[in-house]
Design an enzyme around this catalytic site. Structure first.
Site, PDB file in Angstrom:
ATOM      1  N   LYS A 148       4.792   5.954  18.276  1.00 48.11           N
ATOM      2  CA  LYS A 148       4.213   5.978  16.955  1.00 48.11           C
ATOM      3  C   LYS A 148       2.550   6.879  17.012  1.00 48.11           C
ATOM      4  CE  LYS A 148       2.420   6.435  13.121  1.00 48.11           C
ATOM      5  NZ  LYS A 148       3.033   6.766  11.300  1.00 48.11           N
ATOM      6  N   ARG A 202      -9.120   9.353   2.267  1.00 53.13           N
ATOM      7  CA  ARG A 202      -9.422   8.455   2.890  1.00 53.13           C
ATOM      8  C   ARG A 202      -9.532  10.129   4.048  1.00 53.13           C
ATOM      9  NH1 ARG A 202      -5.068   3.979   3.622  1.00 53.13           N
ATOM     10  NH2 ARG A 202      -3.563   5.199   2.861  1.00 53.13           N
ATOM     11  N   CYS A 225      -4.826   8.260   8.776  1.00 53.29           N
ATOM     12  CA  CYS A 225      -4.355   7.829  10.121  1.00 53.29           C
ATOM     13  C   CYS A 225      -4.335   8.279  11.348  1.00 53.29           C
ATOM     14  CB  CYS A 225      -2.271   7.601  10.212  1.00 53.29           C
ATOM     15  SG  CYS A 225      -2.343   6.100   8.600  1.00 53.29           S
ATOM     16  N   LEU A 239       1.160  15.657  16.538  1.00 52.97           N
ATOM     17  CA  LEU A 239       1.036  16.505  15.465  1.00 52.97           C
ATOM     18  C   LEU A 239      -0.593  17.038  14.933  1.00 52.97           C
ATOM     19  CD1 LEU A 239       2.991  14.437  12.965  1.00 52.97           C
ATOM     20  CD2 LEU A 239       3.741  16.706  13.767  1.00 52.97           C
ATOM     21  N   VAL A 260       1.978   2.971   2.768  1.00 59.86           N
ATOM     22  CA  VAL A 260       3.368   2.534   3.297  1.00 59.86           C
ATOM     23  C   VAL A 260       4.552   1.534   2.580  1.00 59.86           C
ATOM     24  CG1 VAL A 260       4.796   1.790   5.570  1.00 59.86           C
ATOM     25  CG2 VAL A 260       2.938   3.481   4.924  1.00 59.86           C
ATOM     26  N   GLY A 261       4.441   0.221   2.060  1.00 59.43           N
ATOM     27  CA  GLY A 261       5.010  -0.275   1.682  1.00 59.43           C
ATOM     28  C   GLY A 261       5.967  -0.776   0.438  1.00 59.43           C
ATOM     29  N   GLY A 271       0.789  -1.312   0.243  1.00 62.41           N
ATOM     30  CA  GLY A 271       0.096  -0.399  -0.066  1.00 62.41           C
ATOM     31  C   GLY A 271       0.823   0.954   0.151  1.00 62.41           C
ATOM     32  N   PHE A 278      -7.334  15.207   0.976  1.00 63.92           N
ATOM     33  CA  PHE A 278      -6.924  15.264   2.504  1.00 63.92           C
ATOM     34  C   PHE A 278      -6.524  16.617   2.928  1.00 63.92           C
ATOM     35  CE2 PHE A 278      -3.623  13.496   4.631  1.00 63.92           C
ATOM     36  CZ  PHE A 278      -3.309  12.351   3.934  1.00 63.92           C
TER      37      PHE A 278
HETATM   38  P1  NAD Z   1      -3.147   0.284   2.688  1.00 71.28           P
HETATM   39  O1  NAD Z   1      -4.423   0.205   2.419  1.00 71.28           O
HETATM   40  O2  NAD Z   1      -2.372   1.203   1.791  1.00 71.28           O
HETATM   41  O3  NAD Z   1      -2.262  -1.104   2.243  1.00 71.28           O
HETATM   42  C1  NAD Z   1      -2.379  -2.124   2.929  1.00 71.28           C
HETATM   43  C2  NAD Z   1      -2.531  -3.225   2.277  1.00 71.28           C
HETATM   44  O4  NAD Z   1      -1.993  -3.825   3.101  1.00 71.28           O
HETATM   45  C3  NAD Z   1      -2.832  -2.987   1.132  1.00 71.28           C
HETATM   46  O5  NAD Z   1      -3.063  -2.895  -0.191  1.00 71.28           O
HETATM   47  C4  NAD Z   1      -3.638  -4.457   1.859  1.00 71.28           C
HETATM   48  O6  NAD Z   1      -4.341  -5.305   0.393  1.00 71.28           O
HETATM   49  C5  NAD Z   1      -2.531  -5.161   2.099  1.00 71.28           C
HETATM   50  N1  NAD Z   1      -2.707  -6.774   2.722  1.00 71.28           N
HETATM   51  C6  NAD Z   1      -3.761  -6.510   3.897  1.00 71.28           C
HETATM   52  N2  NAD Z   1      -4.366  -7.968   4.250  1.00 71.28           N
HETATM   53  C7  NAD Z   1      -2.626  -8.544   3.606  1.00 71.28           C
HETATM   54  C8  NAD Z   1      -2.123  -9.920   3.836  1.00 71.28           C
HETATM   55  N3  NAD Z   1      -2.703 -10.659   5.041  1.00 71.28           N
HETATM   56  N4  NAD Z   1      -1.094  -9.930   3.389  1.00 71.28           N
HETATM   57  C9  NAD Z   1      -0.719  -9.132   2.204  1.00 71.28           C
HETATM   58  N5  NAD Z   1      -1.591  -8.073   1.819  1.00 71.28           N
HETATM   59  C10 NAD Z   1      -2.097  -8.522   2.543  1.00 71.28           C
HETATM   60  O7  NAD Z   1      -2.326   0.607   3.673  1.00 71.28           O
HETATM   61  P2  NAD Z   1      -1.159   1.515   4.093  1.00 71.28           P
HETATM   62  O8  NAD Z   1      -1.203   3.408   4.208  1.00 71.28           O
HETATM   63  O9  NAD Z   1       0.000   1.638   3.454  1.00 71.28           O
HETATM   64  O10 NAD Z   1      -1.321   1.889   5.854  1.00 71.28           O
HETATM   65  C11 NAD Z   1      -0.384   0.375   6.291  1.00 71.28           C
HETATM   66  C12 NAD Z   1      -0.025   0.968   7.778  1.00 71.28           C
HETATM   67  O11 NAD Z   1       0.746   2.123   8.336  1.00 71.28           O
HETATM   68  C13 NAD Z   1      -1.460   1.331   8.485  1.00 71.28           C
HETATM   69  O12 NAD Z   1      -0.671   0.387   9.684  1.00 71.28           O
HETATM   70  C14 NAD Z   1      -1.657   2.599   8.369  1.00 71.28           C
HETATM   71  O13 NAD Z   1      -1.595   3.120   9.960  1.00 71.28           O
HETATM   72  C15 NAD Z   1       0.288   3.227   8.209  1.00 71.28           C
HETATM   73  N6  NAD Z   1       1.454   3.945   8.164  1.00 71.28           N
HETATM   74  C16 NAD Z   1       0.459   4.837   7.317  1.00 71.28           C
HETATM   75  C17 NAD Z   1       0.521   5.648   6.685  1.00 71.28           C
HETATM   76  C18 NAD Z   1       0.156   6.694   5.447  1.00 71.28           C
HETATM   77  O14 NAD Z   1       0.440   7.262   5.532  1.00 71.28           O
HETATM   78  N7  NAD Z   1      -0.867   5.674   4.633  1.00 71.28           N
HETATM   79  C19 NAD Z   1       1.838   6.400   7.352  1.00 71.28           C
HETATM   80  C20 NAD Z   1       2.717   5.843   8.403  1.00 71.28           C
HETATM   81  C21 NAD Z   1       2.326   4.604   8.913  1.00 71.28           C
HETATM   82  C1  UGA Z   2       0.371  11.683   9.259  1.00 67.98           C
HETATM   83  C2  UGA Z   2       1.234  12.003  10.084  1.00 67.98           C
HETATM   84  O1  UGA Z   2       2.179  13.712   9.647  1.00 67.98           O
HETATM   85  C3  UGA Z   2       3.328  12.133   9.668  1.00 67.98           C
HETATM   86  O2  UGA Z   2       4.610  11.665  10.843  1.00 67.98           O
HETATM   87  C4  UGA Z   2       2.086  10.065   9.532  1.00 67.98           C
HETATM   88  O3  UGA Z   2       3.467   8.958   9.372  1.00 67.98           O
HETATM   89  C5  UGA Z   2       0.988  10.054   8.933  1.00 67.98           C
HETATM   90  O4  UGA Z   2      -0.105  10.774   9.398  1.00 67.98           O
HETATM   91  C6  UGA Z   2       0.757   8.186   9.141  1.00 67.98           C
HETATM   92  O5  UGA Z   2       0.841   8.158  10.668  1.00 67.98           O
HETATM   93  O6  UGA Z   2      -0.421   7.585   8.592  1.00 67.98           O
HETATM   94  P1  UGA Z   2      -0.064  12.744   6.592  1.00 67.98           P
HETATM   95  O7  UGA Z   2      -2.179  11.848   7.398  1.00 67.98           O
HETATM   96  O8  UGA Z   2      -0.125  11.597   5.432  1.00 67.98           O
HETATM   97  O9  UGA Z   2       1.123  11.864   7.617  1.00 67.98           O
HETATM   98  O10 UGA Z   2      -0.230  13.905   6.451  1.00 67.98           O
HETATM   99  P2  UGA Z   2      -0.143  14.975   7.069  1.00 67.98           P
HETATM  100  O11 UGA Z   2       1.106  16.190   6.876  1.00 67.98           O
HETATM  101  O12 UGA Z   2       0.522  15.384   8.639  1.00 67.98           O
HETATM  102  O13 UGA Z   2      -1.362  16.238   7.213  1.00 67.98           O
HETATM  103  C7  UGA Z   2      -2.507  15.975   7.712  1.00 67.98           C
HETATM  104  C8  UGA Z   2      -3.699  16.234   7.589  1.00 67.98           C
HETATM  105  O14 UGA Z   2      -3.489  17.446   8.673  1.00 67.98           O
HETATM  106  C9  UGA Z   2      -4.085  16.607   6.467  1.00 67.98           C
HETATM  107  O15 UGA Z   2      -5.809  17.076   6.453  1.00 67.98           O
HETATM  108  C10 UGA Z   2      -3.047  18.593   6.492  1.00 67.98           C
HETATM  109  O16 UGA Z   2      -4.168  19.060   5.674  1.00 67.98           O
HETATM  110  C11 UGA Z   2      -4.082  18.569   8.300  1.00 67.98           C
HETATM  111  N1  UGA Z   2      -2.785  19.730   8.562  1.00 67.98           N
HETATM  112  C12 UGA Z   2      -1.435  19.981   8.433  1.00 67.98           C
HETATM  113  C13 UGA Z   2      -3.635  20.955   8.697  1.00 67.98           C
HETATM  114  O17 UGA Z   2      -4.863  21.537   8.692  1.00 67.98           O
HETATM  115  N2  UGA Z   2      -2.367  21.957   9.557  1.00 67.98           N
HETATM  116  C14 UGA Z   2      -1.497  22.018   9.993  1.00 67.98           C
HETATM  117  O18 UGA Z   2      -0.725  22.928   9.957  1.00 67.98           O
HETATM  118  C15 UGA Z   2      -0.354  21.039   9.252  1.00 67.98           C
END
Ligand code: NAD
Ligand code: UGA
Length: 488
Positions: free
Chosen positions: A250, A376, A306, A257, A46-47, A44, A368
């Site tokens: 985390k 999302r 998140c 934030l 992250v991965g 996804g 977003f």
């Molecule tokens: P995502 O939904 O984009 O991706 C997750 C992927 O995992 C999906 O493609 C899904 O099909 C796959 N999956 C689920 N179950 C599976 C299985 N059993 N085997 C193989 N694949 C499987 O999610 P994401 O945004 O990448 O977030 C992943 C994690 O990282 C979450 O815990 C999230 O909180 C965390 N995270 C996300 C962000 C971000 O910016 N999106 C930043 C930091 C941390």
């Molecule tokens: C956030 C964190 O910043 C990351 O460090 C973390 O890894 C990630 O969540 C996660 O765990 O998924 P992200 O959600 O991608 O990252 O984006 P941000 O830049 O943090 O913005 C989040 C929301 O806050 C957005 O809607 C942005 O517009 C809003 N925002 C941000 C404000 O309204 N004001 C600000 O000053 C900053």
């Protein structure tokens, strides 16, 4: 005979991301030469980017990303990646087929790798105990079981996804619940990247956090993971800690934030009542080096997959430990965010003479945040739904998020999706800026004004426009946390 990619997809077999012309035997031989074989489960947001950067920075490692979603893997193996991030295409193109592979063969990936990152989704639970608050760990748990079933050699399992503190304990219990004795070390390595700047964040992180058990095996495992990052991250930015601190950090980082945004948004409401200007207040407090200037931009509300989920996860954890006052404290961050979105809609309603029925409202931006097509938990979805309830006619424009917007709003009829912001705004009564895309500040607002119904309104939910200039053109302007500029 090697089969074509489409053929492999149709048969549901393994799809390896080799570029056409790279043969299987060659790949097998090459595997021996790699220093480490790394697997990531979950392709996804992250991965995919995280593994692409590891592969790019470490040509000596072989990195495979697997997912149960065949379509997503097909896209990772194509020219149109499933994730839009500046710089990602180039990195993937350079490493894919060399030391970066995308596959649906999870079992094979597990067997072949010594290090397994788990980056599956951990959304908020929608059913049963903790519904609407706790993390839904079903995908994570399935992964743990998959690893246990397929593993036939020692593994380091790295929690990359965001999970409740002490999840590693559950992971260890599942992994060791089979009779065959295979060594597993569970390490926590949470991801801090932000969407829209993911590649820069991964290439130059503020810090990399790696937590493990404080046993000899645990410390060895976390040193091994630190060794991956040391290929490009300065050592002083790689922090090692106990595993529970790492897991909790985390959730707490995201909570802090989001708390800053809710704090400045709460202040924005007071500014609108008192003729103070939230940008000036933010600047004044942000210059205090103890506070810092980041995350002090008032807005229509924070979104993203998140912040809300991770705070609610923290709230649930506190409640389940009987810490109700602590839970209430963190929950208020989410409550203020809900309040801010509703306040924005009510401000539109009140300013436009208490009726929006039949009025055309153009939403500038649906993502977003700028720099991503991700929608999302976008505040734009809340605003669009509420405007539809008020029976407004909605037009949405966004440079990257229109496809997702159509999916998110599928049940609501009559919404128009228009790529060109000039065409989108034409004939509308109001514009609401919901994403801070740079292009919106650069538009010719005289031209926009001429094409709109009068009186014309602009609600700047991101404070990115030139409010005085717009007012001079003739608009009634409603920023966040600043006095409105009106002509009546
Ligand atoms: P995502 O939904 O984009 O991706 C997750 C992927 O995992 C999906 O493609 C899904 O099909 C796959 N999956 C689920 N179950 C599976 C299985 N059993 N085997 C193989 N694949 C499987 O999610 P994401 O945004 O990448 O977030 C992943 C994690 O990282 C979450 O815990 C999230 O909180 C965390 N995270 C996300 C962000 C971000 O910016 N999106 C930043 C930091 C941390
Ligand atoms: C956030 C964190 O910043 C990351 O460090 C973390 O890894 C990630 O969540 C996660 O765990 O998924 P992200 O959600 O991608 O990252 O984006 P941000 O830049 O943090 O913005 C989040 C929301 O806050 C957005 O809607 C942005 O517009 C809003 N925002 C941000 C404000 O309204 N004001 C600000 O000053 C900053």
């Amino acid at each position: 005979m090697p089969r074509g990619k489409d053929d492999r997809l149709l048969k549901g077999g393994p799809i390896y991301g080799r570029t056409p012309g790279v043969d299987t035997a060659g790949e097998e031989n090459m595997k021996q030469r790699y220093e480490k074989n790394i697997l990531c489960i979950g392709a996804g947001y992250v991965g995919g980017p995280t593994m692409a950067v590891i592969a790019h920075k470490c040509p000596q490692y072989r990195v495979t990303v697997v997912d149960i979603n065949h379509e997503k893997i097909r896209q990772w193996n194509s020219d149109r990646l499933p994730v839009f991030e500046e710089g990602l295409d180039g990195i993937v193109a350079a490493a894919r087929g060399k030391n970066l592979f995308f596959s649906t063969d999870i079992e094979k990936g597990i067997k072949e790798s010594e290090i397994i990152f788990v980056a599956v989704n951990t959304p908020t639970k929608t059913f049963g105990a903790g519904a609407g608050m706790a993390a839904d760990l079903q995908y994570w748990e399935k992964t743990a079981r998959q690893i246990r079933e397929a593993a036939d050699s020692p593994k380091i399992v790295v929690e990359k996804c965001t999970i409740p503190v002490r999840t590693a304990l559950a992971m260890e219990r599942i992994l060791t619940s089979k009779s065959s004795r295979i060594d597993f070390e569970v390490v926590s390595n949470p991801e801090f990247l932000s969407e829209g700047t993911a590649i820069g964040d991964l290439e130059s992180p503020d810090r990399v956090l790696i937590g493990s058990r404080e046993t000899a095996g645990g410390i060895r495992a976390r040193r091994e993971i630190a060794g991956i990052y040391e290929n490009w991250v300065p050592k002083e930015r790689i922090i090692e800690s106990n595993i529970w601190s790492s897991e909790l950090s985390k959730l707490v980082a995201n909570a802090f934030l989001a708390q800053r945004i809710s704090s400045i948004n709460a202040v924005s409401a007071l500014c609108e009542k008192t003729e103070a200007d939230v940008a000036e207040v933010g600047r004044a407090i942000g210059m205090d080096s103890r506070l810092g200037s980041s995350f002090l931009k008032a807005s229509v509300g924070f979104g993203g997959s998140c912040f809300k989920k991770d705070i609610l996860n923290l709230v649930y954890l506190c409640k389940s430990h009987g810490l109700h006052e602590v839970a209430d404290y963190w929950e208020s961050v989410v409550k203020i965010n809900e309040y801010q979105k509703e306040r924005f809609v009510l401000n539109m309603l009140g300013s436009m003479f208490n009726t929006l029925a039949g009025k055309k409202i153009c939403l500038f931006g649906f993502a977003f945040k700028a720099g991503t097509g991700d929608t999302r938990e976008t505040p734009a979805l809340y605003v669009a739904k509420r405007l539809a309830e008020e029976r407004a006619e909605i037009v949405i424009t966004d440079p990257k998020a229109l496809d997702n917007a159509k999916i998110d709003l599928a049940g609501i009829d009559g919404i128009r999706y228009v790529g060109d912001p000039y065409k989108a705004a034409a004939g509308c009564d109001a514009i609401a800026v919901l994403t801070e895309w740079g292009l919106y500040a650069g538009l010719d607002y005289r031209k926009v004004y001429r094409s709109m119904v009068k009186p014309a309104f602009i609600f700047d939910g991101r404070n990115v426009l030139d409010h005085q200039g717009l007012h001079k053109i003739g608009f009634n302007v409603f920023p966040i946390g600043k006095t409105a500029l009106v002509h009546f």
